[in-house]
Motif scaffolding. Structure first.
Motif, PDB file in Angstrom:
ATOM      1  N   TRP A   1     -62.765   9.048  11.415  1.00  0.00           N
ATOM      2  CA  TRP A   1     -64.118   9.024  10.884  1.00  0.00           C
ATOM      3  C   TRP A   1     -65.061   8.590  11.996  1.00  0.00           C
ATOM      4  CZ3 TRP A   1     -59.778   7.671   8.334  1.00  0.00           C
ATOM      5  CH2 TRP A   1     -59.553   8.234   7.072  1.00  0.00           C
TER       6      TRP A   1
ATOM      7  N   THR B   1     -65.918  10.037   3.615  1.00  0.00           N
ATOM      8  CA  THR B   1     -66.662   9.024   4.363  1.00  0.00           C
ATOM      9  C   THR B   1     -66.013   7.660   4.161  1.00  0.00           C
ATOM     10  OG1 THR B   1     -68.202   8.562   2.556  1.00  0.00           O
ATOM     11  CG2 THR B   1     -68.864  10.263   4.112  1.00  0.00           C
TER      12      THR B   1
ATOM     13  N   GLU C   1     -68.608   9.715   8.585  1.00  0.00           N
ATOM     14  CA  GLU C   1     -68.051  10.975   8.096  1.00  0.00           C
ATOM     15  C   GLU C   1     -66.724  11.271   8.773  1.00  0.00           C
ATOM     16  OE1 GLU C   1     -69.279  13.181   5.769  1.00  0.00           O
ATOM     17  OE2 GLU C   1     -70.873  11.731   5.337  1.00  0.00           O
TER      18      GLU C   1
END
Length: 143
Positions: free
Chosen positions: A65, A46, A51
């Protein structure tokens, strides 16, 4: 330039719910390719609450991400706007060039290697760059 379009696509293009984010991978060679592959293995799951998600095509030189909110490309060419005599700020020991024409684009300058990170305004750039500093320093020792 094409690189700018590709990086922008990393921020805005999502192929669908749960699908991989399309990011054109760079093609580093030799020691740079090895360091980039090592970096990929060290990247956090993360970043600033986002995430890590798959990229398309899958590449050891790309990490994404969120829904493409943060995208990293390792082994890119030297930034065109970078003046070789220019002083750049360091964050946790990694020099980062902030592209004056694209405020969302940052490039880590390690030896003669470059790691490009595009960060959506939804995220704190400094927090992202701090979290990337240790893995970059580890993958590119002596940088």
């Amino acid at each position: 330039m094409v690189r700018g379009v590709v990086a922008m696509a990393a921020l805005s293009l999502l192929a669908g719910c749960g699908a991989a984010v399309r990011v054109e991978p760079p093609a580093p060679q030799g020691a740079t390719a090895a360091a980039c592959a090592a970096l990929n293995d060290r990247l956090p799951r993360t970043l600033d609450g986002a995430e890590r998600v798959p990229s398309e095509p899958s590449s050891p030189y790309v990490a994404v991400w969120g829904s493409g909110e943060i995208a990293l490309r390792c082994g890119v060419p030297r930034p065109a706007a970078l003046d070789p005599t220019q002083q750049v700020p360091e964050i946790n020991g990694v020099p980062w060039f902030a592209d004056p024409t694209r405020p969302s684009l940052f490039t880590a300058l390690v030896h003669r290697d470059y790691v490009e990170v595009t960060i959506s305004p939804r995220h704190q750039a400094a927090a992202v760059l701090v979290d990337l500093a240790a893995p970059i320093k580890t993958a590119f020792p002596g940088g």
